[in-house]
Design a protein around this motif. Structure first.
Motif, PDB file in Angstrom:
ATOM      1  N   GLY A 199       2.183  11.211  -4.631  1.00  0.00           N
ATOM      2  CA  GLY A 199       2.314  12.649  -4.792  1.00  0.00           C
ATOM      3  C   GLY A 199       3.365  13.287  -3.911  1.00  0.00           C
ATOM      4  O   GLY A 199       3.636  14.487  -4.044  1.00  0.00           O
ATOM      5  N   LEU A 200       3.978  12.516  -2.997  1.00  0.00           N
ATOM      6  CA  LEU A 200       4.986  13.061  -2.099  1.00  0.00           C
ATOM      7  C   LEU A 200       6.382  12.686  -2.587  1.00  0.00           C
ATOM      8  O   LEU A 200       6.568  11.693  -3.289  1.00  0.00           O
ATOM      9  N   SER A 201       7.366  13.474  -2.200  1.00  0.00           N
ATOM     10  CA  SER A 201       8.754  13.215  -2.556  1.00  0.00           C
ATOM     11  C   SER A 201       9.446  12.549  -1.376  1.00  0.00           C
ATOM     12  O   SER A 201       9.515  13.126  -0.280  1.00  0.00           O
ATOM     13  N   TYR A 202       9.960  11.341  -1.563  1.00  0.00           N
ATOM     14  CA  TYR A 202      10.598  10.603  -0.476  1.00  0.00           C
ATOM     15  C   TYR A 202      11.480   9.509  -1.061  1.00  0.00           C
ATOM     16  O   TYR A 202      11.351   9.140  -2.231  1.00  0.00           O
ATOM     17  N   LYS A 245       3.943  15.505   4.646  1.00  0.00           N
ATOM     18  CA  LYS A 245       3.324  16.685   4.044  1.00  0.00           C
ATOM     19  C   LYS A 245       3.564  17.943   4.863  1.00  0.00           C
ATOM     20  O   LYS A 245       3.202  19.047   4.439  1.00  0.00           O
ATOM     21  N   GLY A 246       4.175  17.811   6.035  1.00  0.00           N
ATOM     22  CA  GLY A 246       4.495  18.973   6.840  1.00  0.00           C
ATOM     23  C   GLY A 246       3.404  19.416   7.783  1.00  0.00           C
ATOM     24  O   GLY A 246       3.354  20.594   8.171  1.00  0.00           O
ATOM     25  N   ASP A 247       2.527  18.511   8.184  1.00  0.00           N
ATOM     26  CA  ASP A 247       1.468  18.856   9.133  1.00  0.00           C
ATOM     27  C   ASP A 247       2.080  19.452  10.405  1.00  0.00           C
ATOM     28  O   ASP A 247       2.925  18.834  11.059  1.00  0.00           O
ATOM     29  N   ALA A 248       1.632  20.648  10.767  1.00  0.00           N
ATOM     30  CA  ALA A 248       2.199  21.357  11.917  1.00  0.00           C
ATOM     31  C   ALA A 248       1.936  20.645  13.239  1.00  0.00           C
ATOM     32  O   ALA A 248       2.601  20.925  14.239  1.00  0.00           O
ATOM     33  N   HIS A 260       0.803  -1.223   0.000  1.00  0.00           N
ATOM     34  CA  HIS A 260       0.000   0.000   0.000  1.00  0.00           C
ATOM     35  C   HIS A 260       0.836   1.274   0.000  1.00  0.00           C
ATOM     36  O   HIS A 260       0.305   2.357  -0.285  1.00  0.00           O
ATOM     37  N   LEU A 261       2.116   1.155   0.314  1.00  0.00           N
ATOM     38  CA  LEU A 261       2.960   2.344   0.475  1.00  0.00           C
ATOM     39  C   LEU A 261       2.912   3.303  -0.714  1.00  0.00           C
ATOM     40  O   LEU A 261       2.722   4.513  -0.517  1.00  0.00           O
TER      41      LEU A 261
END
Length: 215
Positions: free
Chosen positions: A28-31, A189-192, A21-22
């Protein structure tokens, strides 16, 4: 770009589900990802835990749960003919395909699907031999080097706080389990939220020690 250490043991159906599932979960993310085989049994022993399959009612729930998760997420999964089984041959074969303990996504996929598709005996000697021929390892899976790489992976995972598989470590932060993928995505995604007190202080409180009685 964030880097993920993905700690896995092929004996874990949740690791299989998370592996499959990864790409969708992190679309859409860079990793980047390093897939690192570890010996789940050694992690459990170090932390004084029983495996799910060692508790009869939990074993029954786990097997039903993972088949349900596969069904609901469109991930092919069948229980192997016997489970649990000895995962050491698969783990040592896996690390023998690489140089530093990490393995390619293709190697991980090949072994996961050998175990979790088709419903056959994962530990069958003839199937293992065919698997090794397919993977074309760089060294003997039972060599001292392969054994040492697996032990090093497991020791490093313990140092990172890993207690089960699948686990994902990013920036020193540990995420665990198939359902942890959603949380991992939010972090990438950078969630604060992850910079706030709920992450930092959630575990900063006293715990009732095992064996002690409340006043």
């Amino acid at each position: 770009m964030k880097h993920i250490d993905f700690h896995l043991d092929f004996i874990s159906p949740y690791a299989h589900l998370a592996f499959e599932h990864l790409p969708e979960a992190l679309e859409g993310l860079s990793y980047s990802v390093a897939y690192k085989p570890v010996l789940l049994g050694a992690l459990l022993k170090q932390h004084g835990q029983l495996g799910p399959a060692e508790i009869p009612s939990k074993r029954s729930w786990t097997y039903r749960h993972v088949l349900w998760l596969g069904h609901t997420h469109g991930i092919e999964i069948q229980m192997p003919a016997s489970h649990p089984y000895n995962p050491l041959p698969h783990l040592r074969l896996a690390v023998s395909t690489g140089d530093d303990g990490s393995i390619s996504r293709l190697a991980a996929e090949t072994i996961f699907r050998h175990v979790w598709r088709g419903g056959e005996d994962a530990g069958d000697a003839a199937r293992l031999a065919a698997l090794a021929a397919q993977l074309k390892p760089k060294r003997d899976a039972n060599s001292d080097e392969s054994k040492a790489l697996l032990k090093r992976n497991t020791d490093e995972a313990l140092q990172q706080g890993v207690f089960g598989t699948p686990s994902y470590v990013v920036d020193g932060r540990l995420f665990w389990g198939f359902d942890g993928l959603q949380m991992l995505r939010a972090y990438l995604k950078g969630d604060a939220w992850f910079d706030g007190p709920q992450w930092a202080s959630a575990d900063q409180r006293p715990a009732l020690l095992r064996g002690s009685k409340p006043a």
